[in-house]
Design an enzyme around this catalytic site. Structure first.
Site, PDB file in Angstrom:
ATOM      1  N   LYS A 130      -1.630  10.512  -8.199  1.00 53.07           N
ATOM      2  CA  LYS A 130      -1.401  10.488  -9.743  1.00 53.07           C
ATOM      3  C   LYS A 130      -1.739  11.919 -10.245  1.00 53.07           C
ATOM      4  O   LYS A 130      -0.853  12.509 -11.133  1.00 53.07           O
ATOM      5  CB  LYS A 130      -2.076   9.627 -10.591  1.00 53.07           C
ATOM      6  CG  LYS A 130      -1.436   8.250 -10.403  1.00 53.07           C
ATOM      7  CD  LYS A 130      -2.344   7.199 -11.384  1.00 53.07           C
ATOM      8  CE  LYS A 130      -1.384   6.053 -11.220  1.00 53.07           C
ATOM      9  NZ  LYS A 130      -1.720   4.818 -12.514  1.00 53.07           N
ATOM     10  N   LYS A 213       5.948   3.384  -3.736  1.00 55.16           N
ATOM     11  CA  LYS A 213       5.780   2.047  -4.556  1.00 55.16           C
ATOM     12  C   LYS A 213       6.422   1.795  -5.640  1.00 55.16           C
ATOM     13  O   LYS A 213       6.761   2.676  -6.642  1.00 55.16           O
ATOM     14  CB  LYS A 213       4.326   2.026  -4.925  1.00 55.16           C
ATOM     15  CG  LYS A 213       3.814   0.693  -5.328  1.00 55.16           C
ATOM     16  CD  LYS A 213       2.062   0.873  -5.704  1.00 55.16           C
ATOM     17  CE  LYS A 213       2.020   1.467  -6.973  1.00 55.16           C
ATOM     18  NZ  LYS A 213       1.010   0.878  -7.979  1.00 55.16           N
ATOM     19  N   LYS A 216       5.806   0.989 -12.898  1.00 48.23           N
ATOM     20  CA  LYS A 216       6.263   1.107 -14.238  1.00 48.23           C
ATOM     21  C   LYS A 216       6.308   2.457 -14.688  1.00 48.23           C
ATOM     22  O   LYS A 216       7.121   2.634 -15.626  1.00 48.23           O
ATOM     23  CB  LYS A 216       5.293  -0.036 -15.102  1.00 48.23           C
ATOM     24  CG  LYS A 216       3.861   0.383 -14.987  1.00 48.23           C
ATOM     25  CD  LYS A 216       3.287  -0.538 -15.947  1.00 48.23           C
ATOM     26  CE  LYS A 216       2.356  -1.490 -15.404  1.00 48.23           C
ATOM     27  NZ  LYS A 216       1.157  -0.874 -14.775  1.00 48.23           N
TER      28      LYS A 216
HETATM   29  N1  AQP Z   1       4.966  -2.209  -6.365  1.00 54.07           N
HETATM   30  C1  AQP Z   1       3.898  -3.164  -6.368  1.00 54.07           C
HETATM   31  N2  AQP Z   1       3.741  -3.959  -5.301  1.00 54.07           N
HETATM   32  C2  AQP Z   1       2.859  -5.064  -5.689  1.00 54.07           C
HETATM   33  N3  AQP Z   1       1.849  -4.905  -6.204  1.00 54.07           N
HETATM   34  C3  AQP Z   1       1.740  -4.194  -7.357  1.00 54.07           C
HETATM   35  N4  AQP Z   1       1.127  -3.762  -8.154  1.00 54.07           N
HETATM   36  C4  AQP Z   1       1.512  -2.894  -8.832  1.00 54.07           C
HETATM   37  N5  AQP Z   1       2.655  -2.361  -8.391  1.00 54.07           N
HETATM   38  C5  AQP Z   1       2.919  -3.124  -7.387  1.00 54.07           C
HETATM   39  C6  AQP Z   1       0.012  -4.656  -8.555  1.00 54.07           C
HETATM   40  O1  AQP Z   1      -0.134  -5.052  -9.903  1.00 54.07           O
HETATM   41  C7  AQP Z   1      -1.525  -5.147 -10.444  1.00 54.07           C
HETATM   42  C8  AQP Z   1      -1.535  -4.256 -11.629  1.00 54.07           C
HETATM   43  O2  AQP Z   1      -1.280  -3.035 -11.353  1.00 54.07           O
HETATM   44  P1  AQP Z   1      -1.899  -1.914 -12.582  1.00 54.07           P
HETATM   45  O3  AQP Z   1      -0.515  -1.996 -13.420  1.00 54.07           O
HETATM   46  O4  AQP Z   1      -3.160  -1.991 -12.933  1.00 54.07           O
HETATM   47  O5  AQP Z   1      -1.523  -0.408 -11.903  1.00 54.07           O
HETATM   48  P2  AQP Z   1      -0.844   0.132 -10.604  1.00 54.07           P
HETATM   49  O6  AQP Z   1      -1.070  -0.461  -9.409  1.00 54.07           O
HETATM   50  O7  AQP Z   1      -0.892   1.736 -10.678  1.00 54.07           O
HETATM   51  O8  AQP Z   1       0.906  -0.180 -11.204  1.00 54.07           O
HETATM   52  P3  AQP Z   1       1.812   0.789 -11.444  1.00 54.07           P
HETATM   53  O9  AQP Z   1       3.162  -0.288 -11.856  1.00 54.07           O
HETATM   54  O10 AQP Z   1       2.268   1.588 -10.473  1.00 54.07           O
HETATM   55  O11 AQP Z   1       1.377   1.205 -12.921  1.00 54.07           O
HETATM   56  P4  AQP Z   1       1.302   2.841 -13.449  1.00 54.07           P
HETATM   57  O12 AQP Z   1       2.659   3.329 -13.040  1.00 54.07           O
HETATM   58  O13 AQP Z   1       0.966   2.836 -14.675  1.00 54.07           O
HETATM   59  O14 AQP Z   1       0.477   3.624 -12.276  1.00 54.07           O
HETATM   60  C9  AQP Z   1      -2.257  -4.643  -9.280  1.00 54.07           C
HETATM   61  O15 AQP Z   1      -3.028  -5.628  -8.837  1.00 54.07           O
HETATM   62  C10 AQP Z   1      -1.373  -4.078  -8.322  1.00 54.07           C
HETATM   63  O16 AQP Z   1      -1.805  -3.947  -6.900  1.00 54.07           O
END
Ligand code: AQP
Length: 354
Positions: A130, A213, A216
Site C-alpha cells: 500500500k 488481488k 475495493k
Molecule cells: N480479493 C479477495 N479475496 C478473498 N478475500 C478477500 N478479502 C479482501 N479482498 C479479498 C477479505 O475480506 C476481508 C476484509 O478485507 P478488508 O476490507 O478489511 O481489507 P482488504 O483485505 O485490504 O480488502 P480490499 O478490498 O483490498 O480493501 P482495500 O482496497 O481498502 O485495501 C478480509 O478477511 C480479507 O481477507
C-alpha cells in the site's frame, strides 16, 4: 523485556482457557467486492449458522489509515452493514457494529503499539504494497494498522478469525502480540488466535490481472465485481475479464501458469459450492465463450438477491444506524471488562468514578 510478576500482582487475572468466539471485520474503504463476499462475508454467515458466538465489525478506524471523504465513509459503513445483513448476518444472533463506536479498540490498540516491535511491522507485506515507493508520506496509522487489528480481535478474547489469504501475515502478528504481552507481563491473558482461511476463494484476483488481488480500492472498476453492480454490469465485467486463448484444461495442475483462467475457475467453484476439481471436470475443453456466460449466470444468481436486499436496507439509514448502535453496546459490554483487566495488568490506575 519479559517481566514475570507474582500471582498476587496478577490479581488472579489469568484465564487459561477461552470459549470459542469469532471476530472479523471489513474496512468500509469503498463498496464491498466479490472478493470480500467469497473470502469473508459468505464464511462469516457460515460461522454464525454453526452456532459459534460471532462478532463482526465495519472497521472504520482502519479505513482512515488512507484518507476517506467523510460523507463517503459514512455511506460505505452503512452500505457495508447492509451487505452483511443482506448476505445473511442476523444482527440479533451476531454482534454487528462499527469499530469507532467501541473505544476499547483504540485504547487496546495503543497498548499493542507499545508491545509490537518496529521490525515486525516493517515486514508486513500489505504495508509495503500500500505504501509502495511512498513510505515516507503514508500515515503512521497505516504502519500501525496490524496492532489495531490485533486489538480488534483480542479485545474480545476471540479465538478464531475467518479471513482471506491476504490477512494471514497480520494474524500471525496478532499471535505474536498476544504471546509477547503474555510473556512481558507474566500472564496467560490473551488467547493465541487461529486464522480460519478456508474455501476455494480465499484469494479472489482482479478480473484485469490474475496476479493481483481483487480490491475495493483498485482504481479500475473493471477489475472487480461490486456487491452493488447490476446483473448487466456483472455479466459485462465477466465477459470482458482478461483470459488467455486456450480452452479450459482437464486438470487443475494445468491451470498453474494461467492465473486469469485459474481465478475464474476458483470463483465458479466458490459460488457453486463445488470443488475446483469438479468444475474442471465439468468444463474440461470448454472455450471461455462457453464458460464465461455460465459463470456470469451463476454470479448474477448469487449476488442479485443480495444487491436487492442491500438496496432495500439502504432506504432506511436510521434503522442501519440503530442496528450498529445496538451491536456496539453489546460489543462494549464484552470488551470493556477485558480492557479493564489489561489496564490492571499493565499498572494503570483506574480510580475515576463511573
Ligand atoms: N480479493 C479477495 N479475496 C478473498 N478475500 C478477500 N478479502 C479482501 N479482498 C479479498 C477479505 O475480506 C476481508 C476484509 O478485507 P478488508 O476490507 O478489511 O481489507 P482488504 O483485505 O485490504 O480488502 P480490499 O478490498 O483490498 O480493501 P482495500 O482496497 O481498502 O485495501 C478480509 O478477511 C480479507 O481477507
Amino acid at each position: 523485556m519479559s517481566s514475570p510478576v507474582s500471582p498476587e500482582q496478577k490479581g488472579g487475572l489469568t484465564p487459561t482457557s477461552f470459549k470459542p468466539r469469532i471476530f472479523s471485520g471489513i474496512q468500509p474503504s469503498g463498496g464491498l467486492t466479490l472478493g470480500n463476499y467469497l473470502g469473508a462475508l459468505k464464511r462469516f454467515v457460515e460461522k454464525q449458522d454453526e452456532g459459534i458466538e460471532t462478532i463482526y465489525c465495519l472497521v472504520d478506524m482502519h479505513a482512515i489509515t488512507v484518507w476517506q471523504d467523510p460523507a463517503k465513509l459514512r455511506h460505505a459503513t452503512r452500505e457495508g452493514a447492509a451487505a452483511f445483513i443482506a448476505a445473511g448476518i442476523d444482527p440479533k444472533r451476531s454482534i454487528l457494529f462499527n469499530q469507532s463506536q467501541v473505544s476499547a479498540h483504540a485504547e487496546l490498540g495503543w497498548i499493542f503499539n507499545c508491545v509490537a516491535r518496529m521490525g515486525w511491522m516493517s515486514r508486513m507485506t500489505q504495508f509495503k504494497d500500500k505504501a509502495g515507493k511512498n513510505s515516507e508520506n503514508v500515515s503512521l496509522g497505516l504502519f500501525a494498522y496490524p496492532a489495531l487489528m490485533a486489538a480488534d480481535i483480542l479485545a474480545y478474547h476471540a479465538t478464531m478469525v475467518p479471513v482471506g489469504e491476504d490477512q494471514k501475515q497480520h494474524l500471525e502478528l496478532t499471535r505474536d502480540i498476544a504471546i509477547k504481552f503474555n510473556n512481558d507481563y507474566g500472564v496467560d491473558f490473551f488467547p493465541v488466535v487461529d486464522p480460519l482461511i478456508e474455501g476455494a476463494a480465499t484469494r479472489v484476483m482482479s478480473l484485469r490481472d490474475g496476479t493481483r488481488k481483487m480490491s475495493k480500492s483498485d482504481p479500475s472498476d473493471q477489475s472487480r465485481i461490486n456487491l452493488t453492480d447490476s446483473a448487466d454490469m456483472i455479466a459485462a465485467k465477466i465477459r470482458k475479464a482478461k483470459t488467455d486463448p486456450e480452452p479450459l484444461p482437464d486438470s487443475v495442475e494445468a491451470l498453474r501458469d494461467r492465473p486469469e483462467a485459474r481465478n475464474l475457475v476458483n470463483i465458479y467453484a466458490a459460488l457453486s459450492g463445488h470443488s475446483v476439481d469438479q468444475v474442471i471436470r465439468d468444463f474440461a475443453g470448454a472455450q471461455f465463450g462457453t464458460f464465461k456466460p455460465a459463470l456470469a449466470d451463476l454470479a448474477v444468481a448469487t449476488l442479485s438477491p443480495i444487491t436487492t436486499e442491500m438496496n432495500r436496507l439502504m432506504a432506511d439509514p436510521a434503522e442501519i444506524d440503530r442496528i450498529l448502535g445496538d451491536g456496539a453496546e453489546r460489543a462494549d459490554a464484552i470488551a470493556q471488562p477485558i480492557l479493564e483487566q489489561v489496564f490492571d495488568i499493565t499498572g494503570m490506575i483506574r480510580s475515576r468514578r463511573k
